[in-house]
Scaffold this motif. Sequence first.
Motif, PDB file in Angstrom:
ATOM      1  N   SER A 154     -26.940  17.438  24.720  1.00 18.07           N
ATOM      2  CA  SER A 154     -27.392  18.794  25.004  1.00 18.07           C
ATOM      3  C   SER A 154     -26.202  19.744  25.118  1.00 18.07           C
ATOM      4  O   SER A 154     -26.191  20.813  24.518  1.00 18.07           O
ATOM      5  CB  SER A 154     -28.164  18.826  26.321  1.00 18.07           C
ATOM      6  N   GLN A 155     -25.222  19.317  25.865  1.00 20.91           N
ATOM      7  CA  GLN A 155     -24.071  20.187  26.053  1.00 20.91           C
ATOM      8  C   GLN A 155     -23.271  20.340  24.771  1.00 20.91           C
ATOM      9  O   GLN A 155     -22.741  21.412  24.479  1.00 20.91           O
ATOM     10  CB  GLN A 155     -23.190  19.636  27.172  1.00 20.91           C
ATOM     11  N   ILE A 164     -28.025   4.609  33.918  1.00 20.20           N
ATOM     12  CA  ILE A 164     -27.773   4.883  35.330  1.00 20.20           C
ATOM     13  C   ILE A 164     -29.052   4.828  36.157  1.00 20.20           C
ATOM     14  O   ILE A 164     -29.106   4.151  37.194  1.00 20.20           O
ATOM     15  CB  ILE A 164     -27.080   6.249  35.490  1.00 20.20           C
ATOM     16  N   THR A 165     -30.073   5.529  35.704  1.00 19.23           N
ATOM     17  CA  THR A 165     -31.319   5.532  36.474  1.00 19.23           C
ATOM     18  C   THR A 165     -31.880   4.117  36.643  1.00 19.23           C
ATOM     19  O   THR A 165     -32.172   3.708  37.776  1.00 19.23           O
ATOM     20  CB  THR A 165     -32.345   6.499  35.859  1.00 19.23           C
ATOM     21  N   LEU A 202     -24.177  14.174  33.813  1.00 21.33           N
ATOM     22  CA  LEU A 202     -25.295  14.637  34.620  1.00 21.33           C
ATOM     23  C   LEU A 202     -24.871  15.633  35.697  1.00 21.33           C
ATOM     24  O   LEU A 202     -23.979  15.358  36.493  1.00 21.33           O
ATOM     25  CB  LEU A 202     -25.944  13.449  35.337  1.00 21.33           C
ATOM     26  N   ALA A 203     -25.555  16.752  35.719  1.00 17.70           N
ATOM     27  CA  ALA A 203     -25.300  17.721  36.783  1.00 17.70           C
ATOM     28  C   ALA A 203     -25.715  17.142  38.130  1.00 17.70           C
ATOM     29  O   ALA A 203     -25.181  17.508  39.170  1.00 17.70           O
ATOM     30  CB  ALA A 203     -26.064  19.011  36.515  1.00 17.70           C
ATOM     31  N   THR A 204     -26.658  16.229  38.104  1.00 19.19           N
ATOM     32  CA  THR A 204     -27.168  15.684  39.360  1.00 19.19           C
ATOM     33  C   THR A 204     -26.351  14.511  39.897  1.00 19.19           C
ATOM     34  O   THR A 204     -26.686  13.977  40.951  1.00 19.19           O
ATOM     35  CB  THR A 204     -28.630  15.222  39.191  1.00 19.19           C
ATOM     36  N   GLN A 264     -23.767  14.382  41.511  1.00 18.54           N
ATOM     37  CA  GLN A 264     -23.272  14.644  42.860  1.00 18.54           C
ATOM     38  C   GLN A 264     -24.353  14.606  43.942  1.00 18.54           C
ATOM     39  O   GLN A 264     -24.035  14.553  45.122  1.00 18.54           O
ATOM     40  CB  GLN A 264     -22.547  15.989  42.888  1.00 18.54           C
ATOM     41  N   ILE A 265     -25.606  14.650  43.535  1.00 21.23           N
ATOM     42  CA  ILE A 265     -26.652  14.610  44.564  1.00 21.23           C
ATOM     43  C   ILE A 265     -27.498  13.343  44.474  1.00 21.23           C
ATOM     44  O   ILE A 265     -28.590  13.268  45.027  1.00 21.23           O
ATOM     45  CB  ILE A 265     -27.552  15.870  44.523  1.00 21.23           C
ATOM     46  N   LEU A 266     -26.991  12.361  43.744  1.00 14.56           N
ATOM     47  CA  LEU A 266     -27.698  11.083  43.705  1.00 14.56           C
ATOM     48  C   LEU A 266     -27.519  10.345  45.024  1.00 14.56           C
ATOM     49  O   LEU A 266     -26.697  10.704  45.860  1.00 14.56           O
ATOM     50  CB  LEU A 266     -27.170  10.211  42.558  1.00 14.56           C
ATOM     51  N   PRO A 320     -24.066   9.599  45.662  1.00 14.78           N
ATOM     52  CA  PRO A 320     -23.423  10.362  44.596  1.00 14.78           C
ATOM     53  C   PRO A 320     -22.633   9.432  43.677  1.00 14.78           C
ATOM     54  O   PRO A 320     -21.958   8.523  44.149  1.00 14.78           O
ATOM     55  CB  PRO A 320     -22.499  11.310  45.354  1.00 14.78           C
TER      56      PRO A 320
END
Lengths: 338, 338
Positions: A77-78, A253-254, A279-281, A283-285, A288
Motif C-alpha cells: 500500500s505504501q 504476525i497476527t 504496520l502503523a499498529t 506500537q499498540i499491539l 508492542p
Amino acid sequence: MSQVTIQALAKELNLSKSTVSKALKDSHEISVETKERVLRMAKLLQYKPNPYASSLRRKKSNTIAVVIPEVADSFFSQAIKGIEEIAQTKGYHVLIYLTYENSEKEKKILEDVQSGRVDGVLMSVSSETSSTEHIDVLHAAGLPLIFFDRTIQKITTDKVRTDDYESGYQAARHLIERGCKHIAFLSISSHLDIDNNRLNGYKAALTDYNCAVSEKMIVLCTNNAAENYDILLQLMKKKQRPDGAIASVEKLITPFYLVCRKINLSIPADVKVIGFSNLATAQILQPPLTTITQPAFEMGKTAAAILFKALEKRNYSWREEDVIIRSELIIRDSTDMK
Amino acid sequence: MSQVTIQALAKELNLSKSTVSKALKDSHEISVETKERVLRMAKLLQYKPNPYASSLRRKKSNTIAVVIPEVADSFFSQAIKGIEEIAQTKGYHVLIYLTYENSEKEKKILEDVQSGRVDGVLMSVSSETSSTEHIDVLHAAGLPLIFFDRTIQKITTDKVRTDDYESGYQAARHLIERGCKHIAFLSISSHLDIDNNRLNGYKAALTDYNCAVSEKMIVLCTNNAAENYDILLQLMKKKQRPDGAIASVEKLITPFYLVCRKINLSIPADVKVIGFSNLATAQILQPPLTTITQPAFEMGKTAAAILFKALEKRNYSWREEDVIIRSELIIRDSTDMK
DNA sequence: CTGAAAGCGCTAACAG
DNA sequence: CTGTTAGCGCTTTCAG
C-alpha cells in the motif's frame, strides 16, 4: 468519450489541425496570439485530447504498470502511494495488476503488458515464481522493467531493494542479545531472494554468536491464513519450541500472536518476536511489536523515479542501478528482556 | 512495444489484415481452417494486438479508473483487491488515482478521465469535497460512474455503500449498554455523507437512550496524523473527558490508543472505544479493539460488478442501483465492562 | 468465405 | 508562421 476532436477545434478556429496540435504543445513555430486563441477555444469547448490516438501515433502511452502480489498489506500500500505520487507529478498513469502470489497470473500479466499498453513496468515478484523466463521475454522485448522489494538477483535489471541480509542478521542478533537460544525463522517462500537473503543473514548471525542453526527452526509458511495458523500452532506446541521468532513477512504476525495467546505463551517472557512490517499498529499491539520497518514509501518512489528517468532517455540500457534503501530495527516490548 | 502488427501477420499468411482480424476474433464468417492457421501463426510470431489502436477504432478502452483518497488504509486496500479481481476476470484494466483527500486533485483527475481513457469510473470521494460540480460534469459526459463507500447522496448515480446510519447507531448503543455516559464521536469530515450518517445514527441512539447529545463530544479531526494526536490529547485531558469513543475512521485508532497510554487512561476501564476498521490486527491490539467491520472486499467487488454490467448494456441510465452491504459489529475487549 | 478501402484522432515530416 | 499529407495499428462496412 470526448466528442470534440482536434479537427472540430481547428474548424472552429479556421486553422488546420496541425497548427492547433502544435499550438497546444506550445511549439515555438506558432505565434503567440494563435496559441492564445487556440488555448482559449480549447478551454471553451472543453477539448480533451484523445490519449489513445496520441499514444498510437507517438508510440508512447504515458502509462506504467505496477505488478505486485497483493495490496492488502501495508508494505505494498505504501509503495503504491510512493509510485502514484511521483507518477502524478510526471503526468503518468498507473495500471495496477495483482498476481495473488500466482506465477501463472504473473506470466499472463507480463505478456499482456508487452502489447504497448505501458511504457514500463514496476514489479515485485510473486512468491511462487521460480522460473524466470516470462520475465526474460518481457525483458528481451526492451520494455523497461524495475524490480522493487522482491527482486530476482540473477536477472539483470534495475532494482530497488532493502538490506535484507543485514536486516535478517540484525534481527537475529537482537534476539540473541535478548537471550534467545532457539530462534525460529518464519518464511513465506523458498524461492524469493528477499526471503533467502534475510534467512542467510539470520544464519550468519546465529553462527557468529555460536548458536546452532537448525533446519527445524526454519519454517516455511504459505499464502493461506488458516494454514499458517496451523503451522505456527504446531511449531509452538512442540516441546522444543522456539524462544524467539522472526516473521519475515507481515501477514504472519497476527497468526503468531493469536497462536501464542491460544496456548498461553507470553510474549516476550516465553517467546520474543520481531516482524518485518510496516504496520502503523505495531506500537499498540499486545505487546508492542519490535519491527524491521522497511522504507516502503521511499522504495516505491525511488523505483518510479528510476523508471521515469529511464523513460526519458533515448536508448535505455539495463542494470544501471541497484539501489539499496536501509530498513530500520525499531525495538519495542515484544523483544523485552523477560 | 509490439513489433509484429496485424499487417505483418497477414503478410506472413498471405491473407488480408481484415481476414486476420476477423479470424482472431473468432468471427463466424471465417473458415475453421483459416482460423486455425491464423491462431497458430499469431502464437508463433507472438503477435500482441496493440490495445490503443483497437481502443481508438472501437471507442472502447477496456479500462476503468479507481479514484480514491488514499491506499494506505486497509479499507481501500481490500476494496482495490475486490475491484481488481473481477476486472481481471472480465479482461479489464485498472487505473489507480489517489486524491490524497484533496478536492482539487480529485477535480483534475476527473477531468483527465473524460478524455476517453477509461470506460467507467469507480470512486470514493475525498473528505474535502463539498462542491460537486466536477462530478456533475463527468456525469453529464455520460461516463458511467459508480460511487462506493464514500458516496454523495444528492448525486444521482449507482452507489455501493454500507449501513452507516445503523452502524453509528449500533456503535453508540453498544457503548451505552456497556455503561458509557459521555461518548465522543471522532469524525474526519463534516462534508462526507458517510460521516454524517454515522454521526446521525450515533445521535439517534443517544437520544433514544436518554443520553444528552453534546457538541463538545463531536470532534472533527484532520488528515494530518500529528494534528490528530494533539486533538485527541486535548480531548482526553479535559476534566469532562469522554468515557467512550467511536472512531469513525481507521486512522484515528492508533493515535487514540497512544494518547490513552500517554496519559495513563486504561482502555476499557477508563474509556471504551469502538473503531470503524478493517484492520487484521484489531484482535491483537492492546486491548483488542471492538470494531465495526465493513465489507470492503465485497463492496469493491460489487461496485466493479455493477460497473461492468453497465458497460455491457447499450444505453446506460443512471441510478439503477443503491446497494447497501451491511457492516458488522465485532465485540472485543476495548468495550468490556470495567 | 476473403479482401479493399475508409477512418478512429492524433502527430510529424515536409512544403509553402 | 501555417497547412497539406501521410500514417500509427486496428476494425468495420461493403464488395467480390
